[in-house]
Design a protein around this motif. Structure first.
Motif, PDB file in Angstrom:
ATOM      1  N   THR A  33       0.864  -1.169   0.000  1.00  0.00           N
ATOM      2  CA  THR A  33       0.000   0.000   0.000  1.00  0.00           C
ATOM      3  C   THR A  33       0.909   1.230   0.000  1.00  0.00           C
ATOM      4  OG1 THR A  33      -1.985  -0.934   0.987  1.00  0.00           O
ATOM      5  CG2 THR A  33      -1.498   1.364   1.497  1.00  0.00           C
ATOM      6  N   THR A  50      -3.811   7.833  -0.607  1.00  0.00           N
ATOM      7  CA  THR A  50      -3.285   6.491  -0.652  1.00  0.00           C
ATOM      8  C   THR A  50      -3.864   5.729  -1.834  1.00  0.00           C
ATOM      9  OG1 THR A  50      -2.963   4.437   0.608  1.00  0.00           O
ATOM     10  CG2 THR A  50      -5.093   5.507   0.788  1.00  0.00           C
ATOM     11  N   VAL A  51      -3.074   4.799  -2.348  1.00  0.00           N
ATOM     12  CA  VAL A  51      -3.584   3.789  -3.272  1.00  0.00           C
ATOM     13  C   VAL A  51      -3.063   2.463  -2.745  1.00  0.00           C
ATOM     14  CG1 VAL A  51      -1.676   4.269  -4.891  1.00  0.00           C
ATOM     15  CG2 VAL A  51      -3.688   2.985  -5.655  1.00  0.00           C
ATOM     16  N   THR A  52      -3.994   1.581  -2.379  1.00  0.00           N
ATOM     17  CA  THR A  52      -3.603   0.344  -1.735  1.00  0.00           C
ATOM     18  C   THR A  52      -3.108  -0.685  -2.747  1.00  0.00           C
ATOM     19  OG1 THR A  52      -5.801  -0.640  -1.888  1.00  0.00           O
ATOM     20  CG2 THR A  52      -5.349   0.762   0.032  1.00  0.00           C
ATOM     21  N   ASN A  54      -4.410  -3.327  -3.602  1.00  0.00           N
ATOM     22  CA  ASN A  54      -5.496  -3.851  -4.432  1.00  0.00           C
ATOM     23  C   ASN A  54      -6.295  -2.746  -5.117  1.00  0.00           C
ATOM     24  OD1 ASN A  54      -6.637  -2.927  -2.101  1.00  0.00           O
ATOM     25  ND2 ASN A  54      -8.018  -4.649  -1.808  1.00  0.00           N
ATOM     26  N   GLY A  55      -5.732  -1.528  -5.151  1.00  0.00           N
ATOM     27  CA  GLY A  55      -6.323  -0.470  -5.956  1.00  0.00           C
ATOM     28  C   GLY A  55      -7.311   0.445  -5.282  1.00  0.00           C
ATOM     29  N   ASN A  56      -7.553   0.257  -3.997  1.00  0.00           N
ATOM     30  CA  ASN A  56      -8.437   1.188  -3.295  1.00  0.00           C
ATOM     31  C   ASN A  56      -7.744   2.532  -3.122  1.00  0.00           C
ATOM     32  OD1 ASN A  56     -10.574  -0.661  -2.963  1.00  0.00           O
ATOM     33  ND2 ASN A  56      -9.557  -1.544  -1.182  1.00  0.00           N
ATOM     34  N   ILE A  57      -8.533   3.587  -3.188  1.00  0.00           N
ATOM     35  CA  ILE A  57      -7.987   4.947  -3.138  1.00  0.00           C
ATOM     36  C   ILE A  57      -8.723   5.759  -2.090  1.00  0.00           C
ATOM     37  CG2 ILE A  57      -7.917   7.122  -4.434  1.00  0.00           C
ATOM     38  CD1 ILE A  57      -7.178   5.495  -6.906  1.00  0.00           C
ATOM     39  N   ALA A  58      -7.987   6.600  -1.396  1.00  0.00           N
ATOM     40  CA  ALA A  58      -8.581   7.495  -0.410  1.00  0.00           C
ATOM     41  C   ALA A  58      -7.785   8.796  -0.379  1.00  0.00           C
ATOM     42  CB  ALA A  58      -8.596   6.853   0.970  1.00  0.00           C
ATOM     43  N   TYR A 103      -4.075   3.262   6.559  1.00  0.00           N
ATOM     44  CA  TYR A 103      -3.365   4.004   5.514  1.00  0.00           C
ATOM     45  C   TYR A 103      -3.128   5.458   5.882  1.00  0.00           C
ATOM     46  CZ  TYR A 103      -8.118   5.466   4.307  1.00  0.00           C
ATOM     47  OH  TYR A 103      -9.401   5.950   4.348  1.00  0.00           O
TER      48      TYR A 103
END
Length: 122
Positions: A33, A50-52, A54-58, A103
């Motif tokens: 991450t 953040t970009v984890t 597995n592609g999650n973004i916040a 994150y």
């Protein structure tokens, strides 16, 4: 072990745009991450985006809608596209990598880059 190198910082007028890059060494970049943090003089280092793995973004509330984070695992690189920049975005921007954890918590990150200065003039 991961080494991170940021680039792309500079001086820009308010309302302008910049794109930061974070190049990572090693073969396991896709497993991490990745996060962007920033630190203004005399202030704490704060979460930006953040970009984890597995592609999650916040995003932090302060940048949502203006900044866009992305990653290219084939190039071992993370990006931060910053638009509609404000003077209060002025800071040293750091990229960081971690295996797992919250994150937004800088203490959870295992590796850090040296930082790149972004200065936004009014």
């Amino acid at each position: 072990q991961v080494q991170l190198v940021e680039s792309g910082g500079g001086l820009v007028q308010a309302g302008g745009s910049l794109t930061l890059s974070c190049a990572a060494s090693g073969r396991t970049f896709s497993s991490y991450t990745m996060g962007w943090f920033r630190q203004a003089p005399g202030q704490e280092r704060l979460f930006v985006a953040t970009v984890t793995w597995n592609g999650n973004i916040a995003y932090a509330d302060s940048v949502r809608g203006r900044f866009t984070v992305s990653r290219d695992n084939a190039k071992n690189t993370m990006y931060l596209r910053m638009s509609s920049l404000k003077p209060e975005d002025t800071a040293v921007y750091y990229c960081a990598a971690m295996y797992s954890g919250s994150y937004y918590d800088r203490r959870r990150y295992d590796y850090w880059g040296q930082g790149t200065q972004v200065t936004v003039s009014a």
